[in-house]
Write an enzyme that holds these catalytic residues in place. Structure first.
Site, PDB file in Angstrom:
ATOM      1  N   HIS A  19       2.336   8.298   7.312  1.00  0.00           N
ATOM      2  CA  HIS A  19       3.159   6.980   7.138  1.00  0.00           C
ATOM      3  C   HIS A  19       4.432   8.308   7.750  1.00  0.00           C
ATOM      4  O   HIS A  19       5.187   8.374   8.510  1.00  0.00           O
ATOM      5  CB  HIS A  19       3.310   6.815   6.414  1.00  0.00           C
ATOM      6  CG  HIS A  19       2.638   5.378   6.051  1.00  0.00           C
ATOM      7  ND1 HIS A  19       1.586   4.472   5.932  1.00  0.00           N
ATOM      8  CD2 HIS A  19       2.089   4.626   7.456  1.00  0.00           C
ATOM      9  CE1 HIS A  19       1.246   3.806   6.575  1.00  0.00           C
ATOM     10  NE2 HIS A  19       1.248   3.444   7.312  1.00  0.00           N
ATOM     11  N   HIS A  35       1.508   6.787   2.644  1.00  0.00           N
ATOM     12  CA  HIS A  35       1.173   7.475   2.509  1.00  0.00           C
ATOM     13  C   HIS A  35       1.519   8.396   3.081  1.00  0.00           C
ATOM     14  O   HIS A  35       2.689   8.577   4.510  1.00  0.00           O
ATOM     15  CB  HIS A  35      -0.305   7.876   3.139  1.00  0.00           C
ATOM     16  CG  HIS A  35      -0.797   6.787   3.728  1.00  0.00           C
ATOM     17  ND1 HIS A  35      -1.069   7.563   5.233  1.00  0.00           N
ATOM     18  CD2 HIS A  35      -1.229   5.636   4.442  1.00  0.00           C
ATOM     19  CE1 HIS A  35      -1.326   6.795   5.922  1.00  0.00           C
ATOM     20  NE2 HIS A  35      -1.507   5.613   5.228  1.00  0.00           N
ATOM     21  N   LYS A  64       0.297  -1.504   0.086  1.00  0.00           N
ATOM     22  CA  LYS A  64       0.038  -0.037   0.161  1.00  0.00           C
ATOM     23  C   LYS A  64       1.021   1.305  -0.025  1.00  0.00           C
ATOM     24  O   LYS A  64       1.996   1.524   0.581  1.00  0.00           O
ATOM     25  CB  LYS A  64      -0.481   0.078   1.902  1.00  0.00           C
ATOM     26  CG  LYS A  64      -1.975  -1.035   1.123  1.00  0.00           C
ATOM     27  CD  LYS A  64      -3.009  -0.693   2.312  1.00  0.00           C
ATOM     28  CE  LYS A  64      -4.311  -1.635   2.260  1.00  0.00           C
ATOM     29  NZ  LYS A  64      -4.756  -0.817   3.944  1.00  0.00           N
TER      30      LYS A  64
HETATM   31  N1  ARG Z   1       0.792  -0.170   9.583  1.00  0.00           N
HETATM   32  C1  ARG Z   1      -0.585   0.749  10.623  1.00  0.00           C
HETATM   33  C2  ARG Z   1      -1.220   1.426   9.618  1.00  0.00           C
HETATM   34  O1  ARG Z   1      -0.564   1.713   8.025  1.00  0.00           O
HETATM   35  C3  ARG Z   1      -0.330   1.535  11.618  1.00  0.00           C
HETATM   36  C4  ARG Z   1       0.927   0.598  12.802  1.00  0.00           C
HETATM   37  C5  ARG Z   1       1.074   1.362  13.582  1.00  0.00           C
HETATM   38  N2  ARG Z   1       1.950   0.405  14.810  1.00  0.00           N
HETATM   39  C6  ARG Z   1       0.577  -0.457  15.517  1.00  0.00           C
HETATM   40  N3  ARG Z   1       1.413  -0.447  16.418  1.00  0.00           N
HETATM   41  N4  ARG Z   1      -0.379  -0.383  15.162  1.00  0.00           N
HETATM   42  O2  ARG Z   1      -2.352   2.241   9.802  1.00  0.00           O
END
Ligand code: ARG
Length: 564
Positions: free
Chosen positions: A133, A130, A127
């Protein structure tokens, strides 16, 4: 500086009074009286537990002992008293400039050595990386830098999202588009995304495609065909690491969301069952009752896990592995319920450490696009910033940038612009991104900070003066120098405030003010062409300023430039 004074006064008072709960040193703000050029510290006193008069007498007697303090005053304002401690101007200037001339030392914070785990960046494979992030990366990196600077034991985690139903679409898309291996390697983040979009689009009109994607994912969930997925993940991480390197971000560990999907989840579910936290809802899912009205699914009816389930397992794993004092999840505000649920579940499973989990949330950015269109990919966005800076540098004839160099100063400047545009915002507020604002060399920007740093480096390089071993404040008497010394001395306050609130804007604002003050000073106070004694003292002034600016910029995550 003031933290040194704070602890000095505190220690002396303690020695004399034996009172452990001295209430007075919460805020210590520096005042500069522009007409007299005198400095003082002002301390608002909360209702103290012992006689104020005698406290004031006591401080007066201490003042004789220290070279820095000259006078003490106590005034009453409504219910509060204000203690003001006048400083000996020359001693103060000397202390500040000498202290910052070698290395900028962090203020003392009593909770040294705390272990802090920071989960940040954490993009999803296949993905796009974005803007959410990007913010997580920039803010998380800043919080890591700040905590490391304040001598905390920091562990930086990147928790990569490599699991979820989108995976079936990606794998199917790669087959349908027949993306060759070498093309995939060239640009895996984009290619995998294209595959995902392609299959996803087809599935909208073709239920068979949807079915095939589901099947693929179900097979993966059973552990079949994982090898191919692994290879996609590996090349994506290589690509991500290039971007992290470009923006100067490192991680101690990369963790995979999928690794909390199989074996490690079983113990967690067993424990939930034993504690009778799980029940089955009408759709056949196993759920936890989060409140009277709300059930939170933990295991789907087909036996697969959810985002929150994997986060529960990951948190428990981290508690065991790191035994941390705090864990920060730097994730957009939209996931606040998710993290509340996570803490709620862990609490009910009996984990006391659930109290140590904190969601460091942040708002959305809008308007982030490139000239090519909506910026989906971070790399394009950074390229755009670099190209814009390069153009600006070309126009500005005074700059001596090597325009042929691939990763020259334009890239660093572009990144500084993007990072500072973000870190000067209040974390939880939404904001609109604007290239004009971000790249403005005259505004409150990363470009301005870099420009100021280059200017100070230029003075050091070209002045012909030598740094003196001691400061002679008698040669630094111009009023504007008091402003600059005052600005330098407030660095610790900005750092501490930023640490306590986890708001980078306090440090950013501080650095803008420091830049503004020093740029004004440079116009008035020259080094070149002065007698060697004066030139040396002025060089010390600029050298200490540069050290503070340099330290602050690095905390924000910038690479300070000496030339642009
Ligand atoms: N990969 C997730 C997202 O893009 C964020 C993860 C953040 N960290 C966690 N331990 N949930 O939404």
């Amino acid at each position: 500086m003031s933290s040194r004074i704070r602890s000095l006064l505190h220690k002396k008072l303690l020695q004399k009074t034996g009172l452990a709960d001295l209430p007075i040193f919460q805020h210590l703000s520096l005042k500069l009286d522009k007409t007299t050029g005198s400095f003082s510290y002002e301390i608002p006193l909360r209702t103290p537990s012992y006689d104020l008069r005698s406290q004031s007498d006591l401080l007066s007697s201490l003042i004789i002992e220290d070279d820095l303090f000259s006078r003490i005053n106590l005034t009453r304002r409504k219910n509060n008293e204000l203690l003001s401690i006048a400083l000996k101007r020359d001693s103060f200037v000397k202390q500040i400039l000498e202290k910052n001339s070698h290395q900028v030392t962090p203020p003392d914070i009593t909770d040294d050595n705390k272990k802090i785990v920071i989960d940040f960046s954490s993009p999803n494979i296949a993905k796009p990386f974005h803007v959410g992030h990007l913010r997580s990366t920039i803010i998380g990196n800043y919080i890591s830098n700040l905590n490391t600077y304040l001598k905390k034991n920091v562990i930086k985690l990147n928790y990569l999202g490599d699991w979820g139903t989108q995976l079936g679409f990606v794998m199917l898309g790669v087959d349908l588009l027949a993306i060759p291996e070498d093309k995939m390697r060239e640009d895996p983040i984009k290619k995998l995304y294209e595959a995902y979009v392609h299959a996803n689009k087809l599935s909208e009109n073709d239920p068979e495609v949807l079915e095939r994607a589901r099947e693929i994912f179900q097979r993966l969930e059973k552990g079949e065909g994982l090898q191919r997925w692994e290879s996609f993940k590996n090349i994506t991480v290589e690509e991500l690491q290039k971007i992290y390197q470009r923006i100067g971000v490192t991680f101690d560990e990369y963790h995979w969301e999928s690794s909390y999907n199989f074996s490690r989840i079983k113990g967690v579910i067993d424990r939930m069952e034993t504690l009778e936290l799980l029940k089955v809802d009408e759709q056949g899912r196993r759920v936890v009752a989060i409140s009277d009205q709300r059930n939170l699914p933990i295991i789907k009816s087909d036996g697969s896990t959810l985002y929150v389930t994997r986060d529960v397992a990951a948190a428990i794993d981290r508690m065991r592995k790191y035994n941390f004092d705090s864990m920060y999840y730097v994730v957009e505000s939209g996931q606040h319920d998710h993290f509340n649920n996570l803490v709620n579940i862990l609490e009910r499973m009996g984990y006391e450490s659930s109290r140590k989990l904190h969601h460091v949330k942040f708002g959305r950015i809008s308007g982030m696009s490139t000239r090519r269109g909506t910026a989906v990919f971070l790399k394009d966005f950074l390229d755009e910033a670099r190209d814009a800076m390069r153009e600006q540098q070309k126009i500005n004839a005074r700059t001596k940038v090597d325009l042929n160099s691939e990763d020259g100063s334009s890239d660093i400047l572009g990144i500084s612009a993007v990072v500072v545009h973000d870190l000067k915002q209040r974390r939880t507020k939404d904001y609109k991104f604007s290239w004009d604002v971000a790249l403005d060399i005259k505004g409150e920007t990363g470009v301005k900070l870099q420009y100021t740093h280059c200017r100070l480096s230029g003075i050091e390089e070209n002045s012909g003066a030598t740094l003196p071993s001691e400061c002679n404040p008698q040669l630094l008497t111009e009023p504007i120098i008091n402003d600059l010394v005052s600005a330098i001395s407030q660095f610790d306050e900005a750092v501490v405030l930023s640490y306590q609130t986890l708001e980078s804007c306090y440090l950013a604002k501080y650095l803008f003010n420091l830049s503004h003050t020093v740029n004004k000073t440079i116009q008035e106070i020259r080094v070149k062409g002065e007698s060697s004694d004066i030139a040396a003292q002025r060089l010390l002034l600029y050298h200490s300023t540069r050290n503070v600016l340099n330290t602050g910029m690095k905390l924000l995550g910038l690479k300070p430039l000496n030339k642009m």
